[in-house]
Design a protein around this motif. Structure first.
Motif, PDB file in Angstrom:
ATOM      1  N   ASN A  67     -34.590  23.193   8.056  1.00 22.87           N
ATOM      2  CA  ASN A  67     -34.034  22.042   7.342  1.00 22.87           C
ATOM      3  C   ASN A  67     -35.018  21.481   6.305  1.00 22.87           C
ATOM      4  O   ASN A  67     -35.259  20.281   6.244  1.00 22.87           O
ATOM      5  CB  ASN A  67     -33.601  20.957   8.332  1.00 22.87           C
ATOM      6  CG  ASN A  67     -32.657  19.961   7.694  1.00 22.87           C
ATOM      7  OD1 ASN A  67     -31.904  20.288   6.787  1.00 22.87           O
ATOM      8  ND2 ASN A  67     -32.709  18.720   8.162  1.00 22.87           N
ATOM      9  N   VAL A  68     -35.555  22.370   5.489  1.00 25.44           N
ATOM     10  CA  VAL A  68     -36.444  21.982   4.388  1.00 25.44           C
ATOM     11  C   VAL A  68     -35.681  22.167   3.082  1.00 25.44           C
ATOM     12  O   VAL A  68     -34.975  23.155   2.898  1.00 25.44           O
ATOM     13  CB  VAL A  68     -37.744  22.813   4.396  1.00 25.44           C
ATOM     14  CG1 VAL A  68     -38.580  22.539   3.148  1.00 25.44           C
ATOM     15  CG2 VAL A  68     -38.548  22.516   5.651  1.00 25.44           C
ATOM     16  N   THR A  69     -35.835  21.217   2.178  1.00 25.56           N
ATOM     17  CA  THR A  69     -35.168  21.266   0.878  1.00 25.56           C
ATOM     18  C   THR A  69     -36.197  21.412  -0.234  1.00 25.56           C
ATOM     19  O   THR A  69     -37.203  20.706  -0.255  1.00 25.56           O
ATOM     20  CB  THR A  69     -34.336  19.994   0.645  1.00 25.56           C
ATOM     21  OG1 THR A  69     -33.334  19.905   1.663  1.00 25.56           O
ATOM     22  CG2 THR A  69     -33.679  19.993  -0.720  1.00 25.56           C
TER      23      THR A  69
ATOM     24  N   ASP B 247     -41.230  17.708  -5.957  1.00 20.63           N
ATOM     25  CA  ASP B 247     -40.715  18.462  -7.107  1.00 20.63           C
ATOM     26  C   ASP B 247     -41.779  18.843  -8.129  1.00 20.63           C
ATOM     27  O   ASP B 247     -41.473  19.454  -9.146  1.00 20.63           O
ATOM     28  CB  ASP B 247     -39.567  17.717  -7.772  1.00 20.63           C
ATOM     29  CG  ASP B 247     -39.979  16.387  -8.385  1.00 20.63           C
ATOM     30  OD1 ASP B 247     -41.179  16.034  -8.344  1.00 20.63           O
ATOM     31  OD2 ASP B 247     -39.092  15.692  -8.901  1.00 20.63           O
TER      32      ASP B 247
ATOM     33  N   LYS C 161     -35.983  21.207  -4.264  1.00 23.57           N
ATOM     34  CA  LYS C 161     -35.031  20.881  -5.322  1.00 23.57           C
ATOM     35  C   LYS C 161     -35.717  20.279  -6.542  1.00 23.57           C
ATOM     36  O   LYS C 161     -36.761  19.647  -6.453  1.00 23.57           O
ATOM     37  CB  LYS C 161     -33.950  19.926  -4.810  1.00 23.57           C
ATOM     38  CG  LYS C 161     -34.440  18.559  -4.410  1.00 23.57           C
ATOM     39  CD  LYS C 161     -33.286  17.691  -3.937  1.00 23.57           C
ATOM     40  CE  LYS C 161     -33.775  16.292  -3.593  1.00 23.57           C
ATOM     41  NZ  LYS C 161     -32.674  15.421  -3.214  1.00 23.57           N
TER      42      LYS C 161
ATOM     43  N   ASN D 135     -37.184  19.202   8.700  1.00 25.87           N
ATOM     44  CA  ASN D 135     -36.601  18.002   8.099  1.00 25.87           C
ATOM     45  C   ASN D 135     -37.502  17.386   7.032  1.00 25.87           C
ATOM     46  O   ASN D 135     -37.995  16.272   7.170  1.00 25.87           O
ATOM     47  CB  ASN D 135     -36.286  16.960   9.190  1.00 25.87           C
ATOM     48  CG  ASN D 135     -35.408  17.536  10.267  1.00 25.87           C
ATOM     49  OD1 ASN D 135     -34.407  18.177   9.978  1.00 25.87           O
ATOM     50  ND2 ASN D 135     -35.796  17.335  11.519  1.00 25.87           N
TER      51      ASN D 135
ATOM     52  N   ILE E  94     -38.496  17.333   2.548  1.00 33.08           N
ATOM     53  CA  ILE E  94     -38.193  17.653   1.153  1.00 33.08           C
ATOM     54  C   ILE E  94     -39.520  17.959   0.454  1.00 33.08           C
ATOM     55  O   ILE E  94     -40.443  17.141   0.467  1.00 33.08           O
ATOM     56  CB  ILE E  94     -37.467  16.496   0.441  1.00 33.08           C
ATOM     57  CG1 ILE E  94     -36.124  16.235   1.111  1.00 33.08           C
ATOM     58  CG2 ILE E  94     -37.276  16.817  -1.045  1.00 33.08           C
ATOM     59  CD1 ILE E  94     -35.385  15.022   0.574  1.00 33.08           C
TER      60      ILE E  94
ATOM     61  N   CYS F  31     -32.409  25.983   5.395  1.00 35.76           N
ATOM     62  CA  CYS F  31     -33.128  25.406   4.257  1.00 35.76           C
ATOM     63  C   CYS F  31     -32.233  25.410   3.022  1.00 35.76           C
ATOM     64  O   CYS F  31     -31.299  26.200   2.917  1.00 35.76           O
ATOM     65  CB  CYS F  31     -34.412  26.178   3.986  1.00 35.76           C
ATOM     66  SG  CYS F  31     -35.628  25.989   5.311  1.00 35.76           S
TER      67      CYS F  31
END
Length: 155
Positions: free
Chosen positions: A45-47, A33, A49, A28, A30, A68
């Protein structure tokens, strides 16, 4: 490739003056960037982006990961590809890839993943699905000026 291949302590490294993010056993989350390269191991559940990757080896790698999201990233002039090994239920969408080996590579039993709405140009190929990877969905992608479109290999 066994899990032990990815059990390392990695910190305080950069790729092209940007952080190399290596996360293991993270849930969980993010990824920031500002990444120069991202390597995930046993994450859920890693993003990843809105990052820009250039001149690096395998800009994004997911190993033994589940659920993910890799979206809205740009990878240009890199060696390797956005890659998974033994990862499941991950989504790769709205990424722009130029001058790379393959846009996305699903390898080593990567199952039930979605690759959609990506643009891959001037590369060896758009998507490659390899070594016992099954039940993956590849749709809505745009491949331009590549050597191949999509390759299924079962070694």
């Amino acid at each position: 490739v066994t899990m032990s291949c990815f059990l390392h302590t990695v910190y305080n490294n950069t790729v092209n003056e940007k952080p190399l993010y290596y996360f293991k056993n993270v849930n969980n989350f993010i990824v920031p960037d500002d990444a120069g390269q991202v390597i995930l191991y046993n994450c859920t559940n890693v993003t990843i982006k809105e990052a820009y990757f250039t001149r690096c080896n395998f800009p994004i790698t997911l190993n033994y990961c589940n659920n993910c999201m890799v979206e809205n990233n740009t990878a240009k002039d890199t060696y390797g590809e956005i890659m998974t090994m033994r990862s499941e239920n991950c989504t790769f969408q709205n990424n722009t890839v130029d001058k790379i080996i393959f846009g996305v590579c699903l390898d080593q039993k990567s199952n039930n993943n979605i690759i959609r709405n990506n643009v891959v140009t001037n590369s060896s190929g758009g998507v490659v699905v390899m070594i016992e990877s099954n039940n993956n969905s590849v749709y809505g992608n745009n491949f331009y000026n590549n050597s191949t479109f999509c390759l299924k290999t079962s070694l």
